[in-house]
Scaffold this active site. Structure first.
Site, PDB file in Angstrom:
ATOM      1  N   HIS A   1      96.229  98.089  29.492  1.00  0.00           N
ATOM      2  CA  HIS A   1      95.439  97.126  30.268  1.00  0.00           C
ATOM      3  C   HIS A   1      95.432  95.757  29.587  1.00  0.00           C
ATOM      4  O   HIS A   1      95.549  94.726  30.257  1.00  0.00           O
ATOM      5  CB  HIS A   1      94.008  97.667  30.436  1.00  0.00           C
ATOM      6  CG  HIS A   1      93.111  96.794  31.238  1.00  0.00           C
ATOM      7  ND1 HIS A   1      93.216  96.672  32.599  1.00  0.00           N
ATOM      8  CD2 HIS A   1      92.088  95.986  30.864  1.00  0.00           C
ATOM      9  CE1 HIS A   1      92.297  95.836  33.037  1.00  0.00           C
ATOM     10  NE2 HIS A   1      91.602  95.404  32.000  1.00  0.00           N
TER      11      HIS A   1
ATOM     12  N   ILE B   1      90.396  91.821  24.051  1.00  0.00           N
ATOM     13  CA  ILE B   1      90.611  92.549  22.799  1.00  0.00           C
ATOM     14  C   ILE B   1      91.397  93.819  23.114  1.00  0.00           C
ATOM     15  O   ILE B   1      91.038  94.567  24.029  1.00  0.00           O
ATOM     16  CB  ILE B   1      89.260  92.892  22.127  1.00  0.00           C
ATOM     17  CG1 ILE B   1      88.472  91.599  21.856  1.00  0.00           C
ATOM     18  CG2 ILE B   1      89.490  93.678  20.836  1.00  0.00           C
ATOM     19  CD1 ILE B   1      87.024  91.819  21.456  1.00  0.00           C
TER      20      ILE B   1
ATOM     21  N   ALA C   1      88.210  87.828  32.033  1.00  0.00           N
ATOM     22  CA  ALA C   1      89.339  86.916  31.843  1.00  0.00           C
ATOM     23  C   ALA C   1      90.254  86.870  33.060  1.00  0.00           C
ATOM     24  O   ALA C   1      90.779  85.810  33.413  1.00  0.00           O
ATOM     25  CB  ALA C   1      90.127  87.320  30.600  1.00  0.00           C
ATOM     26  N   PHE C   2      90.455  87.993  33.715  1.00  0.00           N
ATOM     27  CA  PHE C   2      91.379  88.051  34.846  1.00  0.00           C
ATOM     28  C   PHE C   2      90.943  87.130  35.987  1.00  0.00           C
ATOM     29  O   PHE C   2      91.778  86.620  36.735  1.00  0.00           O
ATOM     30  CB  PHE C   2      91.500  89.495  35.344  1.00  0.00           C
ATOM     31  CG  PHE C   2      92.707  89.740  36.191  1.00  0.00           C
ATOM     32  CD1 PHE C   2      93.953  89.935  35.619  1.00  0.00           C
ATOM     33  CD2 PHE C   2      92.600  89.768  37.573  1.00  0.00           C
ATOM     34  CE1 PHE C   2      95.077  90.159  36.401  1.00  0.00           C
ATOM     35  CE2 PHE C   2      93.716  90.000  38.368  1.00  0.00           C
ATOM     36  CZ  PHE C   2      94.960  90.192  37.780  1.00  0.00           C
TER      37      PHE C   2
ATOM     38  N   PHE D   1      93.948  76.260  27.871  1.00  0.00           N
ATOM     39  CA  PHE D   1      93.889  77.707  27.634  1.00  0.00           C
ATOM     40  C   PHE D   1      93.110  77.980  26.351  1.00  0.00           C
ATOM     41  O   PHE D   1      93.611  77.781  25.245  1.00  0.00           O
ATOM     42  CB  PHE D   1      95.305  78.272  27.524  1.00  0.00           C
ATOM     43  CG  PHE D   1      95.357  79.772  27.428  1.00  0.00           C
ATOM     44  CD1 PHE D   1      95.146  80.558  28.544  1.00  0.00           C
ATOM     45  CD2 PHE D   1      95.632  80.397  26.224  1.00  0.00           C
ATOM     46  CE1 PHE D   1      95.204  81.946  28.471  1.00  0.00           C
ATOM     47  CE2 PHE D   1      95.693  81.780  26.135  1.00  0.00           C
ATOM     48  CZ  PHE D   1      95.477  82.549  27.266  1.00  0.00           C
TER      49      PHE D   1
END
Length: 153
Positions: free
Chosen positions: A87, A81, A55-56, A112
């Protein structure tokens, strides 16, 4: 005057960026997004999919897609999750900020569609079971927003 986006995807070109981390969920989100796009008239040949590690990494590739001039909309899909560390908070915040920033900077919608859930069960529910498929919903939003944003082009 009332402005509304149409839900007909014919002629639209859509980019999709998908995080590979939690792929057992993100692949379901992608399936839902592809289904939503095709059901609303987007040709398969007008859909490009880019897989990123997690995702980052989504905002960077979404920015490159959005700034390429090839797409009417970009959809971002991923799953974060919550685990035992902080984190989760950092990743969720930065991905959300990155995608939101792109939505304001680019001349096309950047949707998004990243799940941020407390449990695996919540993610599964949002990837095609109890809570629908957020990938499908993101595809419909992309089509609507692509048409709506063109009204001010």
């Amino acid at each position: 005057m009332v402005f509304e986006g149409h839900l007909v995807g014919t002629g639209l070109k859509v980019g999709v960026v998908v995080g590979r981390f939690n792929e057992f969920i993100t692949s379901k989100l992608l399936g839902g997004a592809l289904d939503g796009l095709k059901r609303h008239g987007v040709e398969e040949s007008d859909i490009d999919v880019a897989w990123v590690p997690g995702a980052f990494e989504i905002p960077l590739i979404a920015k490159k897609m959005a700034s390429s001039g090839k797409y009417d909309a970009v959809i971002t899909l991923g799953t974060v999750i919550r685990g035992a560390t902080t984190h989760y908070d950092y990743v969720c915040n930065e991905v959300a900020k990155g995608v939101a920033s792109l939505s304001l900077q680019m001349d096309i919608p950047v949707i998004f569609g990243v799940l941020t859930t407390e449990t695996i069960e919540q993610a599964i529910e949002r990837a095609g079971t109890k809570a629908g498929n957020k990938g499908y919903e993101s595809a419909v939003a992309a089509i609507e927003m692509a048409h709506l944003s063109k009204q001010w082009a």
